[in-house]
Design a protein around this motif. Structure first.
Motif, PDB file in Angstrom:
ATOM      1  N   GLU A   6       0.814  -1.252   0.050  1.00 25.18           N
ATOM      2  CA  GLU A   6       0.045  -0.062  -0.075  1.00 25.18           C
ATOM      3  C   GLU A   6       0.928   1.169  -0.050  1.00 25.18           C
ATOM      4  O   GLU A   6       0.598   2.074  -0.666  1.00 25.18           O
ATOM      5  CB  GLU A   6      -0.928  -0.358   1.347  1.00 25.18           C
ATOM      6  CG  GLU A   6      -2.177  -0.949   1.038  1.00 25.18           C
ATOM      7  CD  GLU A   6      -3.036  -1.109   2.046  1.00 25.18           C
ATOM      8  OE1 GLU A   6      -4.000  -1.985   2.065  1.00 25.18           O
ATOM      9  OE2 GLU A   6      -2.721  -0.509   3.162  1.00 25.18           O
ATOM     10  N   ARG A   7       2.041   1.385   0.821  1.00 28.16           N
ATOM     11  CA  ARG A   7       2.974   2.506   0.832  1.00 28.16           C
ATOM     12  C   ARG A   7       3.489   2.611  -0.553  1.00 28.16           C
ATOM     13  O   ARG A   7       3.619   3.660  -1.138  1.00 28.16           O
ATOM     14  CB  ARG A   7       3.943   2.260   1.894  1.00 28.16           C
ATOM     15  CG  ARG A   7       4.143   3.630   2.545  1.00 28.16           C
ATOM     16  CD  ARG A   7       5.449   3.398   3.315  1.00 28.16           C
ATOM     17  NE  ARG A   7       6.635   2.796   2.776  1.00 28.16           N
ATOM     18  CZ  ARG A   7       7.140   1.918   3.436  1.00 28.16           C
ATOM     19  NH1 ARG A   7       7.401   1.876   4.737  1.00 28.16           N
ATOM     20  NH2 ARG A   7       8.418   1.394   2.697  1.00 28.16           N
TER      21      ARG A   7
ATOM     22  N   ARG B 117       1.075   4.315  -2.988  1.00 28.04           N
ATOM     23  CA  ARG B 117       0.984   5.842  -2.660  1.00 28.04           C
ATOM     24  C   ARG B 117       2.250   6.136  -3.321  1.00 28.04           C
ATOM     25  O   ARG B 117       1.967   7.706  -3.860  1.00 28.04           O
ATOM     26  CB  ARG B 117       0.794   5.917  -1.103  1.00 28.04           C
ATOM     27  CG  ARG B 117      -0.499   5.616  -0.278  1.00 28.04           C
ATOM     28  CD  ARG B 117      -0.897   6.361   0.944  1.00 28.04           C
ATOM     29  NE  ARG B 117       0.414   5.726   1.789  1.00 28.04           N
ATOM     30  CZ  ARG B 117       0.154   4.813   2.476  1.00 28.04           C
ATOM     31  NH1 ARG B 117      -0.694   3.825   2.536  1.00 28.04           N
ATOM     32  NH2 ARG B 117       1.097   4.582   3.343  1.00 28.04           N
ATOM     33  N   GLU B 118       3.457   5.907  -2.873  1.00 27.01           N
ATOM     34  CA  GLU B 118       4.484   6.505  -3.348  1.00 27.01           C
ATOM     35  C   GLU B 118       4.725   6.646  -4.786  1.00 27.01           C
ATOM     36  O   GLU B 118       5.223   7.500  -5.441  1.00 27.01           O
ATOM     37  CB  GLU B 118       5.785   5.590  -2.891  1.00 27.01           C
ATOM     38  CG  GLU B 118       5.999   5.924  -1.438  1.00 27.01           C
ATOM     39  CD  GLU B 118       7.197   5.002  -0.717  1.00 27.01           C
ATOM     40  OE1 GLU B 118       7.688   4.084  -1.483  1.00 27.01           O
ATOM     41  OE2 GLU B 118       7.656   5.196   0.255  1.00 27.01           O
TER      42      GLU B 118
END
Lengths: 259, 259
Positions: free
Chosen positions: A93-94, A97-98
């Motif tokens: 998930e990170r 987003r990144e």
DNA sequence: AAACACTATTCCGTAATACGAAACATGGAG
DNA sequence: CTCCATGTTTCGTATTACGGAATAGTGTTT
């Protein structure tokens, strides 16, 4: 030994257990005693203890000790509980987003990769991939190449023979020689590219999630339409991707792509 | 405690290790302490010791402890050294293709059989068995009966006494007399049946892999839901199964079930 | 066949080792 | 900010594991 807080008897017991696991035909008390420098009676006591629990087996006739199957049982529990998807969730998930692109997690099964989890980006996600459970051959995907780069050449060769290699697009690699060269490149760079080899108009960057031996059955990729996937973009995705993969690898108890 | 020669710290460490292996998401010191009744500082010390060796992993952020991959590594050493698996691989795969059902290889250890290899069929495989390392008593499985049929009656008798015989299903044989009759039938036919004696809805046909003396510690089975396992089907599986077992027996330097 | 040599197993007095109460961090909740 | 809960470290104690030595068990040599 050098380590401070360690329980002596445990340490010694594990020394013995590891020796037994590595020995092909089991060992005698004497042999273990010689190998470890422990007193015979100490070896005997520790082994007896492990015998009652099934971690070690004693051949009644010859008093040869072997590793017991109990260890395999425990190992299989661990494997069952290794919920890759669960452990990969947050890092993926990170990464989503990144990068603001679609992120996939795949596992190798037989000669294919299977999509087992996905995180879709905010902006116009590419829909074509997406289905969890979908399969593609290892040889024509970025994730497949990332996984195969961690395998010994012999196994890759076997797989190549067994695979029904055909060009999915004009970019698909169909010669075994070229494929091995490509794997070399993947090993050097630490990531793999899928340059429209699987689907026209889609480029992706992929990296493997190695296990404790450095061998991978899982990989993660970031995919996007070719318009958003310039070489510069790929260079900028490399870092976040490898970080995510390392995190997942550690969460799974594996090794890392980079120190 | 009750057990005579057992090293306390070892026993406790294995208690902890087993709990960790079975827990899906790891455990805290407190949880382990509560579960085992050990003082938390004792738990902490034992875990630290196992951490330094890689048998346990500690999540630095949350202090949640999990089983480490080191156990899997040891397990793989054991498997590597069990070359039965290697020698049985090809015959089992062929048997799997010929029958299109799940094929298992087991070994006898103590009073149990342990699943050591499996080949899953293409069609709806029965998932319930499967776990490598799983154990079942000899007396209530087809493979167990196939193995015991190669043993002298005296040893079977001893084993029966030592076993905690109980009905796993309504079909399980629980009388020693009936069991010896059953073994006679196995010897006559050359194969054993598991007619829902171990698991309801599952039938399997099994045969032993005898060593040079005719005595077996290994066996192979073909399992399927009862719907696909009519008597006629079993008759048709007999040949391929026995052929596979003979091949493996020869590869191991053993004798054969049939001439 | 008897004595021997070698190894596993058991015994037991000793002190080193693992134990656990309590003090000390740490971090999250209210 | 304080409290509460949980993990970590410390340290004096006696329990526990240690290992020397005696014993039993096996196979080999003369």
């Amino acid at each position: 030994m050098a380590e401070s807080s360690s329980v002596q008897s445990l340490d010694r017991a594990f020394d013995l257990l590891e020796l037994l696991c590595k020995s092909r035909n089991g060992m005698t008390i004497g042999g273990l005693s010689a190998e470890t420098g422990l007193h015979k009676s100490t070896v005997h006591r520790l082994l007896s203890s492990m015998c009652t629990r099934g971690y070690v087996q004693r051949d009644a006739a010859t008093s040869i000790y072997r590793a017991g199957m109990r260890l395999c049982e425990l190992s299989s529990y661990i494997m069952d509980n290794l919920d890759v998807v669960e452990r990969a969730r947050l890092p993926m998930e990170r990464l989503g987003r990144e990068t603001d692109e679609t992120v996939h997690l795949v596992m190798q099964e037989e000669r294919d990769i299977v999509y087992i989890h996905k995180v879709e980006s905010g902006r116009g996600a590419i829909r074509m991939f997406s289905r969890i459970g979908m399969r593609r051959p290892l040889y024509c995907t970025g994730v497949g190449k990332a996984i195969l780069a961690t395998w010994p050449d012999s196994e890759v060769h076997t797989l190549w023979q067994e695979s029904d290699v055909k060009p999915w697009t004009a970019h698909t690699i169909v010669s075994e020689d070229a494929f091995f060269h490509e794997l070399e490149r993947v090993r050097r760079l630490g990531y793999a590219l899928d340059d429209e080899e699987n689907e026209l108009g889609v480029r992706c960057i992929a990296a493997a999630i190695p296990d404790y031996r450095g061998r991978a059955s899982y990989a993660v990729s970031v995919s996007a339409p070719i318009s958003r996937m310039s070489d510069e973009r790929i260079a900028s995705l490399r870092g976040p991707l490898l970080t995510a993969c390392d995190e997942i690898a550690v969460a799974l108890g594996g090794s890392m792509n980079r120190g």
